[in-house]
Each structure stands twice: as structure tokens, then as C-alpha cells.
Design an enzyme around this catalytic site. Structure first.
Site, PDB file in Angstrom:
ATOM      1  N   GLY A   1      12.743   2.011   1.875  1.00 39.99           N
ATOM      2  CA  GLY A   1      12.014   1.065   2.738  1.00 39.99           C
ATOM      3  C   GLY A   1      11.792   1.478   4.176  1.00 39.99           C
ATOM      4  O   GLY A   1      11.465   0.643   5.007  1.00 39.99           O
TER       5      GLY A   1
ATOM      6  N   GLN B   1       7.056   4.804  -0.091  1.00 38.03           N
ATOM      7  CA  GLN B   1       6.098   4.126  -0.955  1.00 38.03           C
ATOM      8  C   GLN B   1       4.878   4.976  -1.286  1.00 38.03           C
ATOM      9  O   GLN B   1       4.392   4.952  -2.409  1.00 38.03           O
ATOM     10  CB  GLN B   1       5.649   2.825  -0.254  1.00 38.03           C
ATOM     11  CG  GLN B   1       4.688   1.985  -1.052  1.00 38.03           C
ATOM     12  CD  GLN B   1       4.136   0.834  -0.236  1.00 38.03           C
ATOM     13  OE1 GLN B   1       4.594   0.564   0.874  1.00 38.03           O
ATOM     14  NE2 GLN B   1       3.143   0.151  -0.766  1.00 38.03           N
TER      15      GLN B   1
ATOM     16  N   ASP C   1       6.891   3.958  -5.630  1.00 39.43           N
ATOM     17  CA  ASP C   1       6.132   2.717  -5.427  1.00 39.43           C
ATOM     18  C   ASP C   1       6.657   1.736  -6.467  1.00 39.43           C
ATOM     19  O   ASP C   1       6.378   1.887  -7.664  1.00 39.43           O
ATOM     20  CB  ASP C   1       4.634   2.984  -5.617  1.00 39.43           C
ATOM     21  CG  ASP C   1       3.803   1.720  -5.454  1.00 39.43           C
ATOM     22  OD1 ASP C   1       4.367   0.604  -5.580  1.00 39.43           O
ATOM     23  OD2 ASP C   1       2.598   1.840  -5.201  1.00 39.43           O
TER      24      ASP C   1
ATOM     25  N   TYR D   1       5.827 -18.607   5.824  1.00 35.82           N
ATOM     26  CA  TYR D   1       6.564 -17.612   5.041  1.00 35.82           C
ATOM     27  C   TYR D   1       6.239 -17.762   3.537  1.00 35.82           C
ATOM     28  O   TYR D   1       6.275 -16.810   2.780  1.00 35.82           O
ATOM     29  CB  TYR D   1       8.062 -17.746   5.310  1.00 35.82           C
ATOM     30  CG  TYR D   1       8.847 -16.482   5.036  1.00 35.82           C
ATOM     31  CD1 TYR D   1       8.510 -15.270   5.633  1.00 35.82           C
ATOM     32  CD2 TYR D   1       9.945 -16.499   4.181  1.00 35.82           C
ATOM     33  CE1 TYR D   1       9.239 -14.118   5.373  1.00 35.82           C
ATOM     34  CE2 TYR D   1      10.678 -15.351   3.928  1.00 35.82           C
ATOM     35  CZ  TYR D   1      10.320 -14.170   4.524  1.00 35.82           C
ATOM     36  OH  TYR D   1      11.046 -13.029   4.265  1.00 35.82           O
TER      37      TYR D   1
ATOM     38  N   LYS E   1      12.391 -14.576  -1.615  1.00 38.84           N
ATOM     39  CA  LYS E   1      13.721 -14.333  -1.030  1.00 38.84           C
ATOM     40  C   LYS E   1      14.777 -15.235  -1.685  1.00 38.84           C
ATOM     41  O   LYS E   1      15.925 -14.827  -1.864  1.00 38.84           O
ATOM     42  CB  LYS E   1      13.704 -14.556   0.483  1.00 38.84           C
ATOM     43  CG  LYS E   1      12.903 -13.513   1.273  1.00 38.84           C
ATOM     44  CD  LYS E   1      13.407 -12.102   1.092  1.00 38.84           C
ATOM     45  CE  LYS E   1      12.762 -11.141   2.078  1.00 38.84           C
ATOM     46  NZ  LYS E   1      12.977  -9.731   1.707  1.00 38.84           N
TER      47      LYS E   1
ATOM     48  N   ALA F   1       6.237  -5.359   8.363  1.00 40.07           N
ATOM     49  CA  ALA F   1       6.303  -6.505   7.450  1.00 40.07           C
ATOM     50  C   ALA F   1       6.442  -7.813   8.231  1.00 40.07           C
ATOM     51  O   ALA F   1       5.807  -8.820   7.897  1.00 40.07           O
ATOM     52  CB  ALA F   1       7.472  -6.344   6.472  1.00 40.07           C
TER      53      ALA F   1
END
Ligand code: NAD
Length: 260
Positions: free
Chosen positions: A13, A40, A64, A155, A162, A195
């Protein structure tokens, strides 16, 4: 000797030097870990390579997670370099930016599936594949956010992902505990990353958290890294299935003092 001396870990990441995964990698390296990375796509490899080089890491593997068996293939590639690993960091998330705004109920079926696959299921797949390289136990870590347990503006489907990711941490902790593989999450406060910027109104959320956190600030990626290193190391040998907040204490606040 430092707390990660002699340990080998895989970090997934790092997009650039602002990534939470980079904060973790930098601190883990300072504390003695030897690291390998996945990226990625080729464009990210170019940014990752000099960062990895700066800490003496040269194993960079494409992965990926939206592709079939991506984690398994990545672990097979890693096993050509190392026969065992001690920890894995999963700092991956994605959702269509257009749907990180407005009402949650407008989430499309395709984006729901894509978000859950990349942001949630990839951790389960990674746990399965990486645990094969942990015959003597290990530590798996993922990253979450408060939006998985409380609502936070815009979100949306990431919050739902999450919530499922945090539940995955608990189920995986039970699955893997008998093999002495621990599974935990860090729930980080807002950080200025690629992000993070994808969420509509990110600046306002950043400011609100900063103003109302007991510490009066949001964490930086290196503070997240420090807490992560505790969870990756033997210092947390009795800890599994936990979500550990690194958010300046913001999650503990009910009514912000500044509002009264
Ligand atoms: P970032 O953009 O630096 O990192 C996100 C990473 O996800 C990138 O490296 C990207 O390549 C990777 N990724 C996305 N789709 C992928 C795919 N299909 N296959 C493989 N990798 C893929 O942002 P970040 O903020 O460092 O995000 C890391 C984690 O931290 C995410 O899970 C995010 O939800 C979480 N988090 C971020 C914040 C914040 O405020 N930035 C707060 C709490 C938790």
C-alpha cells in the site's frame, strides 16, 4: 537489538511518501525489520523504488488485489526470495471517488462490490496466502478508520467496508490464533494522503478531528507507524483481534468541549 530486529515483513500500500504504509515501513525499518513491498501498478513502482531503496529494500512485487489470486501470486513471488515472513501490513483501500460524497444510498452495486473486494476481502485473501509463510507465527495488520464504527460525512460505502474489515480482523484472529498468528487493525485519524483526499469534504473532517481530539491534532503517518510497530513486534505477543486507535483520542469524544 530493537523490537523488529531479525524480522521480515511485507508492506502493501505504498503509493508515495505520504502513504500511511510508508510511515509504517520507515518506522519498521528503523526498528530493525527487513522489508519487501507490493505495488498496485507500474506507475506506483516508479515512486516506490527510490523509497524502498532509501531503507535498503529491493524486493518489489506487483499486486493488484482486484485481480484473481493476486495475493497468492504475490506470496509465491516473495517465497522465491524468503522462505518465511514474520509480518504483513495491509494498507489498501479504494472506492469510486464520485460516491464518496452525498448520500450513502446512492452507492451503485458495482462500486459496492469493487470497494468491498479491494478494501475488505483483499485482507482476508492476504491473510490466507501470507499465513502459509508463517510456520512459527506472525502478525497481520490492516488499517481502518472511525467511519467503520460511527458515521462520518461522505465516507459512505468505505465506512461499510471498514466495518466489515474490522469484523474480518476478529474472525481471522480466531482462525489463525492456534498457529500463533495475530491479527490486528490500527484505526487512524485523518491523514493527508491520496486516499484521504478522495473523500468529499476531507479538509473539513481533518480540521474538525484536529480541533476536537484530546491531543489537539491528527496523527501523522509516523505516529501510525510507531503504533503499528508495536502490533507487528513481540511486544504485543498477547494481543489479537484488536482495533487500536491512533487518532489523538478523537474517538473517545462524545460532545466536543469546543461546542459548549
Ligand atoms: P494511499 O492512497 O497512500 O494508499 C492507498 C493504497 O491503496 C495505495 O498504495 C494504492 O495503490 C492501494 N490500492 C488501491 N487499490 C488497490 C488495488 N486494486 N490493488 C492494490 N493496491 C491498491 O492512502 P492511505 O491513506 O495511506 O491509505 C492506506 C490505508 O489507510 C487505507 O486502507 C485507508 O482507508 C486507511 N486509512 C486512511 C486514513 C486517512 O485519513 N488517509 C485514515 C484511516 C485509515
Amino acid at each position: 537489538m530493537t523490537i523488529l530486529s531479525g524480522k521480515r515483513g511485507l508492506i502493501m500500500g505504498v503509493a508515495n511518501e505520504s502513504s500511511a504504509a510508508w510511515g509504517i515501513a520507515k518506522k519498521a525499518s528503523e526498528l530493525g525489520a527487513e522489508l519487501a513491498f507490493t505495488y498496485q501498478m507500474p506507475a506506483f513502482e516508479k515512486r516506490l523504488a527510490p523509497l524502498a531503496d532509501s531503507i535498503g529494500a529491493d524486493i518489489l512485487i506487483p499486486c493488484d488485489v482486484s485481480e484473481e489470486n493476486a495475493s497468492k501470486i504475490a506470496m509465491e513471488q516473495l517465497s522465491k526470495h524468503w522462505t518465511e515472513i514474520d509480518f504483513v501490513v495491509h494498507a489498501v483501500g479504494f472506492s469510486d471517488k464520485q460516491q464518496l460524497r452525498g448520500a450513502y444510498y446512492n452507492t451503485t452495486r458495482d462500486n459496492f462490490k469493487q470497494t468491498m473486494l479491494i478494501s475488505t476481502f483483499s485482507f482476508t485473501e492476504l491473510a490466507q496466502a501470507s499465513s502459509m509463510m508463517m510456520p512459527n507465527g506472525g502478525s497481520l495488520l490492516t488499517l481502518s478508520y472511525l467511519g467503520g464504527v460511527k458515521t462520518t460525512p461522505n465516507y459512505n460505502v468505505m465506512g461499510v467496508a471498514k466495518a466489515a474489515l474490522e469484523a474480518s480482523v476478529r474472525y481471522l484472529a480466531v482462525d489463525l490464533g492456534g498457529r500463533n498468528i495475530r491479527v490486528n487493525g490500527v484505526s487512524a485519524g485523518p491523514m493527508k494522503t491520496l486516499a484521504g483526499a478522495a473523500i468529499s469534504g476531507a479538509r473539513g473532517i481533518f480540521r474538525h478531528s484536529e480541533q476536537n481530539a484530546p491531543l489537539g491534532r491528527n496523527p501523522d503517518i509516523y505516529e501510525v507507524g510507531n503504533a503499528a510497530c508495536y502490533l507487528l513486534s513481540d511486544l504485543s505477543s498477547g494481543v489479537t483481534g484488536e482495533i487500536h486507535y491512533v487518532d489523538g483520542g478523537f474517538n473517545n469524544v462524545g460532545v466536543p468541549a469546543s461546542d459548549v
